[in-house]
Design a protein around this motif. Structure first.
Motif, PDB file in Angstrom:
ATOM      1  N   ALA A  76       0.782  -1.332   0.072  1.00 21.37           N
ATOM      2  CA  ALA A  76       0.140  -0.167   0.054  1.00 21.37           C
ATOM      3  C   ALA A  76       0.929   1.401  -0.037  1.00 21.37           C
ATOM      4  O   ALA A  76       0.475   2.065  -0.727  1.00 21.37           O
ATOM      5  CB  ALA A  76      -0.751   0.045   1.307  1.00 21.37           C
ATOM      6  N   LEU A  77       1.999   1.022   0.972  1.00 18.56           N
ATOM      7  CA  LEU A  77       3.012   2.167   0.896  1.00 18.56           C
ATOM      8  C   LEU A  77       3.434   2.652  -0.320  1.00 18.56           C
ATOM      9  O   LEU A  77       3.772   3.824  -0.853  1.00 18.56           O
ATOM     10  CB  LEU A  77       3.754   2.206   2.208  1.00 18.56           C
ATOM     11  CG  LEU A  77       3.144   2.293   3.409  1.00 18.56           C
ATOM     12  CD1 LEU A  77       4.131   1.832   4.456  1.00 18.56           C
ATOM     13  CD2 LEU A  77       2.412   3.544   3.681  1.00 18.56           C
ATOM     14  N   THR A  78       3.942   1.520  -1.055  1.00 15.72           N
ATOM     15  CA  THR A  78       4.768   1.623  -2.344  1.00 15.72           C
ATOM     16  C   THR A  78       3.755   2.047  -3.451  1.00 15.72           C
ATOM     17  O   THR A  78       4.159   2.942  -4.285  1.00 15.72           O
ATOM     18  CB  THR A  78       5.148   0.301  -2.732  1.00 15.72           C
ATOM     19  OG1 THR A  78       6.207  -0.100  -1.769  1.00 15.72           O
ATOM     20  CG2 THR A  78       5.873   0.326  -4.217  1.00 15.72           C
ATOM     21  N   HIS A  79       2.641   1.519  -3.651  1.00  9.20           N
ATOM     22  CA  HIS A  79       1.392   1.939  -4.419  1.00  9.20           C
ATOM     23  C   HIS A  79       1.156   3.492  -4.289  1.00  9.20           C
ATOM     24  O   HIS A  79       1.152   4.320  -5.127  1.00  9.20           O
ATOM     25  CB  HIS A  79       0.196   1.071  -4.383  1.00  9.20           C
ATOM     26  CG  HIS A  79      -0.617   1.180  -5.409  1.00  9.20           C
ATOM     27  ND1 HIS A  79      -0.284   0.882  -6.722  1.00  9.20           N
ATOM     28  CD2 HIS A  79      -1.725   1.866  -5.617  1.00  9.20           C
ATOM     29  CE1 HIS A  79      -1.405   1.115  -7.320  1.00  9.20           C
ATOM     30  NE2 HIS A  79      -2.192   1.639  -6.755  1.00  9.20           N
ATOM     31  N   LEU A  80       1.105   4.011  -2.943  1.00  7.23           N
ATOM     32  CA  LEU A  80       0.968   5.277  -2.946  1.00  7.23           C
ATOM     33  C   LEU A  80       1.954   6.177  -3.435  1.00  7.23           C
ATOM     34  O   LEU A  80       1.724   7.412  -3.695  1.00  7.23           O
ATOM     35  CB  LEU A  80       0.613   5.831  -1.444  1.00  7.23           C
ATOM     36  CG  LEU A  80       0.435   6.975  -0.985  1.00  7.23           C
ATOM     37  CD1 LEU A  80      -0.717   7.835  -1.606  1.00  7.23           C
ATOM     38  CD2 LEU A  80       0.412   7.217   0.487  1.00  7.23           C
ATOM     39  N   ALA A  81       3.264   5.841  -2.964  1.00  2.03           N
ATOM     40  CA  ALA A  81       4.467   6.643  -3.575  1.00  2.03           C
ATOM     41  C   ALA A  81       4.390   6.581  -4.875  1.00  2.03           C
ATOM     42  O   ALA A  81       4.850   7.690  -5.629  1.00  2.03           O
ATOM     43  CB  ALA A  81       5.614   5.793  -2.890  1.00  2.03           C
TER      44      ALA A  81
END
Length: 302
Positions: A76-81
């Motif tokens: 989720a954090l990678t996708h957001l970045a």
């Protein structure tokens, strides 16, 4: 049952603590004090409904629930970045989608140098290039199905659209290679008075058609149209079969067809105008980029 949303700040705190397995080091990495970090983890555990970390004196570890959540939290954090990066690229005009309409004859002049320069400056932009004549381009701009138009003889003014001239060029006579006038270096327009003409329909570009008709009328005759064709390449091909003659923008002579001759005309007093067209106040940041590319690399530059 509705699934609770997990705040990204809490997921970030969870991932960092899962990597450090130490509240002090995790808080230092996050740039916050240890109590706020503990609060974020407790709130996240409250939303999950189960403990994410086992807490023992002097050490912590991931529970089964924590181990299950960790890969999803990282994703989720990678996708957001990645999404934030893509949004910044599009917002700045360095990426995105640009739809360009162009008159077929401009593939011989303006289009190649424009696309080369634009690609060098904006390699991440997705281009959708559509061939269409002037009248359909103006409609497509108003209907927002293209963002930029490259066309001939735009309207003098338009409340919704902006225009900028990028090229002007004279007209030439298009003749069957076997025609007696092809033996001349230049053709007087009045010499074409008795010839049938092959022309684009007026509907696809009224100002250009009127320019050509005006050349003939100024020479004392009205062109007798034997055949219409929507594209200049087709016009030239039909001329080559002997169906008639034509008057065309000079760049058309770059269409090399057997049996077709191009000759300059006299008087050489009329120029056709090539322009870029766009919607005024278009929020797409790529539109100023392509206008700048046109100004940077003059049309027809090798």
């Amino acid at each position: 049952m509705e699934r609770p949303e997990l705040p990204l700040q809490q997921l970030h705190a969870f991932v960092v603590l899962a990597e450090e397995l130490h509240f002090g080091r995790a808080a230092a990495r996050l740039g916050i004090a240890q109590p706020p970090l503990s609060q974020q983890i407790r709130r996240l555990e409250g939303k999950v409904g189960y403990a994410l970390f086992s807490r023992e004196p002097g050490r912590i570890g991931l529970t089964a629930a924590g181990r299950e959540l960790l890969p999803a939290a990282r994703h989720a954090l990678t996708h957001l970045a990645q999404g934030l990066t893509a949004a910044r690229e599009v917002g700045s005009g360095r990426a995105g989608h640009l739809r360009i309409g162009f008159a077929a004859s401009l593939a011989l002049t303006v289009l190649p140098s424009l696309l080369r320069t634009f690609r060098e400056r904006f390699p991440a932009v997705d281009l959708d290039i559509q061939e269409m004549t002037t009248t359909p381009q103006l409609a497509a701009l108003r209907e927002r199905t293209i963002d930029i138009g490259l066309l001939r003889e735009p309207p003098a003014r338009d409340a919704e659209l902006g225009f900028e001239t990028v090229l002007t060029e004279p007209f030439v006579a298009v003749l069957p290679a076997s025609h007696p006038l092809a033996a001349q270096r230049a053709v007087q327009v009045e010499q074409l008075a008795d010839c049938p003409f092959v022309l684009l329909p007026r509907a696809v570009g009224p100002p250009l058609y009127d320019q050509i008709a005006g050349l003939c009328i100024a020479a004392g005759f009205t062109p007798q149209v034997a055949q219409h064709a929507v594209e200049w390449q087709t016009v030239c091909a039909l001329v080559g079969t002997g169906l008639g003659v034509s008057l065309a923008p000079e760049s058309i002579r770059r269409i090399r067809l057997e049996g077709v001759a191009f000759r300059r005309i006299e008087p050489d007093t009329v120029r056709t105008r090539v322009a870029v067209a766009w919607r005024k106040n278009d929020p797409n940041p790529l539109v100023p980029g392509i206008l700048a590319a046109l100004n940077q690399d003059p049309p027809g530059t090798p």
